[in-house]
Design a protein around this motif. Sequence first.
Motif, mmCIF file in Angstrom:
data_model
loop_
_atom_site.group_PDB
_atom_site.id
_atom_site.type_symbol
_atom_site.label_atom_id
_atom_site.label_comp_id
_atom_site.label_asym_id
_atom_site.label_seq_id
_atom_site.Cartn_x
_atom_site.Cartn_y
_atom_site.Cartn_z
ATOM 1 N N UNK A 1 43.384 47.868 44.419
ATOM 2 C CA UNK A 1 43.469 46.812 43.313
ATOM 3 C C UNK A 1 44.497 46.541 42.826
ATOM 4 N N UNK A 2 44.556 45.231 42.468
ATOM 5 C CA UNK A 2 45.688 44.357 41.886
ATOM 6 C C UNK A 2 45.324 44.312 40.352
ATOM 7 N N UNK A 3 46.155 44.706 39.454
ATOM 8 C CA UNK A 3 45.374 44.974 37.989
ATOM 9 C C UNK A 3 46.639 44.172 37.212
ATOM 10 N N UNK B 1 43.560 36.146 41.398
ATOM 11 C CA UNK B 1 44.513 36.828 41.915
ATOM 12 C C UNK B 1 44.447 38.388 41.503
ATOM 13 N N UNK B 2 43.782 38.643 40.373
ATOM 14 C CA UNK B 2 43.417 40.143 40.026
ATOM 15 C C UNK B 2 42.241 40.512 40.258
ATOM 16 N N UNK B 3 42.073 42.097 40.516
ATOM 17 C CA UNK B 3 40.702 42.638 40.657
ATOM 18 C C UNK B 3 40.200 42.919 39.250
ATOM 19 N N UNK B 4 41.238 43.358 38.524
ATOM 20 C CA UNK B 4 40.866 43.926 37.113
ATOM 21 C C UNK B 4 42.070 43.474 36.233
ATOM 22 N N UNK C 1 36.432 36.483 41.843
ATOM 23 C CA UNK C 1 35.132 36.464 41.525
ATOM 24 C C UNK C 1 34.476 37.962 41.545
ATOM 25 N N UNK C 2 33.512 38.420 40.731
ATOM 26 C CA UNK C 2 33.298 39.631 40.797
ATOM 27 C C UNK C 2 34.275 40.665 40.130
ATOM 28 N N UNK C 3 35.302 40.370 39.754
ATOM 29 C CA UNK C 3 36.373 41.043 39.121
ATOM 30 C C UNK C 3 36.056 41.627 37.756
#
Length: 219
Positions: free
Chosen positions: A47-49, A109-112, A138-140
Amino acid sequence: MGILEDKSNAQFFYKYLSKVYDQVNRINWTEEMRSEALEWLEFGANDRVLDVGCGTGFGTAGLLEYADNVHALDQSIHQMENAFEKFGKQGQVTFHMGDAERLPFTDNTFDIVWSSGSIEYWPNPIQGLKEIRRVAKPGGQILIVGPDYPSNPILQRAADAIMLFYDKDEADYMFTEAGFVDFHHYIQQASSRSPRAITTVARVPDENIQTHESFAASP
């Protein structure tokens, strides 16, 4: 608008508060509260946070317990200098100077995206939430921590004069206007005498997400 929702006032304020921020902040926003909030997120291996309004890096330190690819953004160089001392300018965290209402990142760009103790200083919180939604996939997942609106009328007048305090209904409005449909509000508190935090966990909409809202007090 509260006095500290003006960006120049907030920057001036943090120039001096940054010297004692960690000591003051941890009275009301504790490691236990941070750990509880982190457990409401689902972290993946790659994950990119992003930490929006990272300040001195208190939230960032918690994110590093779960993720390796952590980015942190703040508009106050005085706050970030304290974070640099903890993590290094080119170490575990990638730092960015920037504004929550104009995030310097491309879409999806980010998952979280995490933001603790920052939304109360945004002149336009709905715009900030829209920006967070834009840069998240999307869905992050999104987690926002802000100050819960006090129930005491005297404290309410003081709160309104300083910065943004908001209750569940206003949080519902802000997140809905920003385009979120799946979100949950939690109340967190360091002690019975401490100010309450309202923590919202949301998912970025995609075609598979259905509308669902709830309000819960932390045990």
